[in-house]
Design a protein around this motif. Structure first.
Motif, PDB file in Angstrom:
ATOM      1  N   VAL A 266       0.713   7.739 -17.731  1.00 35.62           N
ATOM      2  CA  VAL A 266       0.005   6.895 -16.824  1.00 35.62           C
ATOM      3  C   VAL A 266       0.370   5.503 -17.183  1.00 35.62           C
ATOM      4  O   VAL A 266       0.557   5.298 -18.604  1.00 35.62           O
ATOM      5  N   GLY A 267       0.769   4.393 -16.361  1.00 34.97           N
ATOM      6  CA  GLY A 267       0.909   3.067 -16.948  1.00 34.97           C
ATOM      7  C   GLY A 267       0.640   2.039 -16.128  1.00 34.97           C
ATOM      8  O   GLY A 267      -0.101   2.436 -14.761  1.00 34.97           O
ATOM      9  N   VAL A 268       0.937   1.008 -16.309  1.00 33.60           N
ATOM     10  CA  VAL A 268       0.427  -0.149 -15.483  1.00 33.60           C
ATOM     11  C   VAL A 268       1.730  -1.109 -15.427  1.00 33.60           C
ATOM     12  O   VAL A 268       2.379  -1.395 -16.470  1.00 33.60           O
ATOM     13  N   GLY A 269       2.090  -1.515 -14.271  1.00 32.48           N
ATOM     14  CA  GLY A 269       3.505  -2.079 -14.131  1.00 32.48           C
ATOM     15  C   GLY A 269       3.006  -3.612 -13.453  1.00 32.48           C
ATOM     16  O   GLY A 269       2.063  -3.631 -12.984  1.00 32.48           O
ATOM     17  N   TRP A 270       3.980  -4.385 -13.575  1.00 29.74           N
ATOM     18  CA  TRP A 270       3.947  -5.635 -12.810  1.00 29.74           C
ATOM     19  C   TRP A 270       5.053  -5.810 -11.770  1.00 29.74           C
ATOM     20  O   TRP A 270       6.434  -5.237 -12.256  1.00 29.74           O
TER      21      TRP A 270
ATOM     22  N   ASP B 295       5.828  -4.812   6.934  1.00 33.10           N
ATOM     23  CA  ASP B 295       7.172  -4.877   6.037  1.00 33.10           C
ATOM     24  C   ASP B 295       6.802  -3.453   5.256  1.00 33.10           C
ATOM     25  O   ASP B 295       5.761  -3.174   4.913  1.00 33.10           O
ATOM     26  N   TYR B 296       8.166  -2.705   5.400  1.00 34.86           N
ATOM     27  CA  TYR B 296       7.994  -1.316   4.704  1.00 34.86           C
ATOM     28  C   TYR B 296       9.041  -1.422   3.508  1.00 34.86           C
ATOM     29  O   TYR B 296      10.380  -1.821   3.780  1.00 34.86           O
ATOM     30  N   TYR B 297       8.624  -0.802   2.156  1.00 31.98           N
ATOM     31  CA  TYR B 297       9.842  -0.776   1.149  1.00 31.98           C
ATOM     32  C   TYR B 297       9.705   0.576   0.729  1.00 31.98           C
ATOM     33  O   TYR B 297       8.844   1.256   0.501  1.00 31.98           O
ATOM     34  N   CYS B 298      10.841   0.898   0.236  1.00 33.56           N
ATOM     35  CA  CYS B 298      10.977   2.201  -0.450  1.00 33.56           C
ATOM     36  C   CYS B 298      10.930   1.751  -2.071  1.00 33.56           C
ATOM     37  O   CYS B 298      11.476   0.726  -2.151  1.00 33.56           O
ATOM     38  N   GLY B 299      10.844   2.892  -2.849  1.00 33.50           N
ATOM     39  CA  GLY B 299      10.988   2.481  -4.210  1.00 33.50           C
ATOM     40  C   GLY B 299      11.102   3.831  -5.051  1.00 33.50           C
ATOM     41  O   GLY B 299      10.649   4.817  -4.573  1.00 33.50           O
ATOM     42  N   THR B 300      11.875   3.880  -6.173  1.00 32.93           N
ATOM     43  CA  THR B 300      11.942   4.885  -6.861  1.00 32.93           C
ATOM     44  C   THR B 300      12.502   4.486  -8.288  1.00 32.93           C
ATOM     45  O   THR B 300      12.777   3.466  -8.697  1.00 32.93           O
TER      46      THR B 300
ATOM     47  N   LYS C 215       0.883  -1.172   0.100  1.00 33.04           N
ATOM     48  CA  LYS C 215       0.202  -0.054  -0.110  1.00 33.04           C
ATOM     49  C   LYS C 215       0.854   1.031   0.043  1.00 33.04           C
ATOM     50  O   LYS C 215       1.927   1.255   0.849  1.00 33.04           O
ATOM     51  N   LEU C 216       0.488   2.100  -0.781  1.00 32.63           N
ATOM     52  CA  LEU C 216       1.299   3.366  -0.926  1.00 32.63           C
ATOM     53  C   LEU C 216       1.280   4.176   0.322  1.00 32.63           C
ATOM     54  O   LEU C 216      -0.009   4.549   0.908  1.00 32.63           O
ATOM     55  N   LEU C 217       2.425   4.615   0.954  1.00 38.51           N
ATOM     56  CA  LEU C 217       2.444   5.247   2.138  1.00 38.51           C
ATOM     57  C   LEU C 217       2.850   6.821   2.108  1.00 38.51           C
ATOM     58  O   LEU C 217       2.400   7.805   2.586  1.00 38.51           O
ATOM     59  N   ILE C 218       3.857   6.889   1.262  1.00 37.12           N
ATOM     60  CA  ILE C 218       4.493   8.040   1.199  1.00 37.12           C
ATOM     61  C   ILE C 218       4.774   8.158  -0.680  1.00 37.12           C
ATOM     62  O   ILE C 218       5.256   7.252  -0.994  1.00 37.12           O
ATOM     63  N   TYR C 219       4.456   9.505  -0.993  1.00 40.40           N
ATOM     64  CA  TYR C 219       4.744   9.514  -2.480  1.00 40.40           C
ATOM     65  C   TYR C 219       5.606  10.845  -2.657  1.00 40.40           C
ATOM     66  O   TYR C 219       5.629  11.862  -1.792  1.00 40.40           O
ATOM     67  N   ASN C 220       6.127  11.063  -3.873  1.00 42.72           N
ATOM     68  CA  ASN C 220       7.170  12.202  -3.980  1.00 42.72           C
ATOM     69  C   ASN C 220       8.093  12.406  -2.738  1.00 42.72           C
ATOM     70  O   ASN C 220       8.129  13.961  -2.378  1.00 42.72           O
ATOM     71  N   SER C 221       8.495  11.448  -2.042  1.00 39.85           N
ATOM     72  CA  SER C 221       9.470  11.627  -1.053  1.00 39.85           C
ATOM     73  C   SER C 221       8.786  12.016   0.318  1.00 39.85           C
ATOM     74  O   SER C 221       9.380  11.698   1.351  1.00 39.85           O
ATOM     75  N   ILE C 222       7.938  13.031   0.284  1.00 35.30           N
ATOM     76  CA  ILE C 222       7.328  13.887   1.509  1.00 35.30           C
ATOM     77  C   ILE C 222       5.759  13.783   1.619  1.00 35.30           C
ATOM     78  O   ILE C 222       5.094  14.038   2.609  1.00 35.30           O
ATOM     79  N   LYS C 223       5.122  13.420   0.534  1.00 38.26           N
ATOM     80  CA  LYS C 223       3.464  13.645   0.531  1.00 38.26           C
ATOM     81  C   LYS C 223       2.856  12.217   0.963  1.00 38.26           C
ATOM     82  O   LYS C 223       3.338  11.307   0.687  1.00 38.26           O
TER      83      LYS C 223
ATOM     84  N   PHE D 146       0.641   2.994 -12.260  1.00 35.07           N
ATOM     85  CA  PHE D 146       1.924   3.705 -12.236  1.00 35.07           C
ATOM     86  C   PHE D 146       1.340   5.395 -12.756  1.00 35.07           C
ATOM     87  O   PHE D 146       0.657   5.615 -13.295  1.00 35.07           O
ATOM     88  N   PRO D 147       2.067   6.159 -12.187  1.00 38.02           N
ATOM     89  CA  PRO D 147       3.337   6.500 -11.787  1.00 38.02           C
ATOM     90  C   PRO D 147       4.020   6.288 -10.379  1.00 38.02           C
ATOM     91  O   PRO D 147       5.024   6.251  -9.980  1.00 38.02           O
ATOM     92  N   ARG D 148       3.041   6.106  -9.538  1.00 40.48           N
ATOM     93  CA  ARG D 148       3.484   5.786  -8.203  1.00 40.48           C
ATOM     94  C   ARG D 148       3.146   4.615  -7.289  1.00 40.48           C
ATOM     95  O   ARG D 148       3.641   4.246  -6.395  1.00 40.48           O
ATOM     96  N   PHE D 149       2.651   3.857  -8.345  1.00 41.97           N
ATOM     97  CA  PHE D 149       2.116   2.320  -7.754  1.00 41.97           C
ATOM     98  C   PHE D 149       1.271   2.427  -6.564  1.00 41.97           C
ATOM     99  O   PHE D 149       1.497   2.140  -5.419  1.00 41.97           O
ATOM    100  N   ASP D 150       0.399   3.509  -6.788  1.00 45.24           N
ATOM    101  CA  ASP D 150      -0.418   3.703  -5.562  1.00 45.24           C
ATOM    102  C   ASP D 150      -1.665   3.138  -5.579  1.00 45.24           C
ATOM    103  O   ASP D 150      -2.424   3.000  -4.470  1.00 45.24           O
ATOM    104  N   SER D 151      -1.971   2.172  -6.744  1.00 47.19           N
ATOM    105  CA  SER D 151      -3.161   0.972  -6.564  1.00 47.19           C
ATOM    106  C   SER D 151      -2.564  -0.144  -6.701  1.00 47.19           C
ATOM    107  O   SER D 151      -1.895  -0.087  -7.697  1.00 47.19           O
TER     108      SER D 151
END
Lengths: 109, 116
Positions: free
Chosen positions: B34-38, A86-91, A46-54, B100-105
């Motif tokens: 916008v994208g979809v990733g695996w 478990d917590y993961y960073c990504g970029t 589940k996305l927790l933080i995006y753009n480093s701080i948001k 994507f771009p954030r893998f938010d869902s």
């Protein structure tokens, strides 16, 4: 192997503050924003933080992110039992021309 | 509200080709932004990004798996398909698709086991 290094584990008691680091390089963290994900046992990340701080809508302000140079950090303040995950960073990595995830950190409360 | 769901076989044999479908709703895969990733996750291990397709059909692959991966989209069906050839035991994992771009869902994931 992952391009982003995290400590394998972190722990704290309820109410404490825990910080998780994510170490990368010039081609990833230094050049792009960082996202953080929380993965509860048996569930999708589940996305927790995006753009480093948001924080996305619905994420408590107990969770905060920061970035400096080739490293990023996730802080959890007022630690709660439901934060065990478990917590993961990504970029994005400009050299790989792809997305990279961190090695993951298991938080125990 | 964005939703995604993975579908495909739960078990494949070594050397076979895996084909997974991601069916999504709540967004249109027609924009270059916008994208979809695996992404996959072997049992007890970390997340590994596999591939990404943008709305303009631009594609990106994990360099370590590029020779075995193909990602395509069917905009009319709101689906993205991933194929991974020459499956091996080390490819046993839960496979996720994500916005994507954030893998938010993320989708719920589908566990694929490679076994003879």
């Amino acid at each position: 192997q992952s391009e982003l290094t995290q400590p394998p584990s972190a722990s704290g008691t309820p109410g404490q503050r825990v910080t998780i680091s994510c170490s990368g390089s010039r081609s990833n963290i230094a050049s792009n924003t960082v996202n953080w994900y929380q993965q509860l046992p048996g569930t999708a990340p589940k996305l927790l933080i995006y753009n480093s701080i948001k924080r996305p809508s619905g994420i408590p302000d107990r969770f905060s992110g920061s970035k400096s140079g080739t490293s990023a950090s996730l802080a959890i303040s007022g630690l709660q039992s439901e934060d065990e995950a478990d917590y993961y960073c990504g970029t994005w990595d400009d050299s790989l021309n792809g997305y990279v995830f961190g090695t993951g950190t298991k938080v125990t409360v | 509200q964005i939703t995604l769901k993975e579908s495909g076989p739960t078990q494949v044999k070594p050397t076979q080709t895996l084909t997974l479908t991601c069916t999504f709703s709540g967004f249109s895969l027609t924009s270059s932004s916008v994208g979809v990733g695996w992404i996959r996750q072997p049992p007890g291990k970390t997340l590994e990004w596999l591939a990404l397709i943008y709305g303009d059909d631009d594609k990106r692959y994990n360099p370590s798996l590029k020779s075995r991966l193909t990602i395509t989209k069917d905009t009319s069906k709101n689906q993205v398909v991933l194929t991974l050839t020459n499956m091996d035991h080390v490819d046993t994992a839960t496979y996720y698709c994500s916005h994507f771009p954030r893998f938010d869902s993320w989708g719920q994931g589908t566990l694929v086991t490679v076994s003879s």
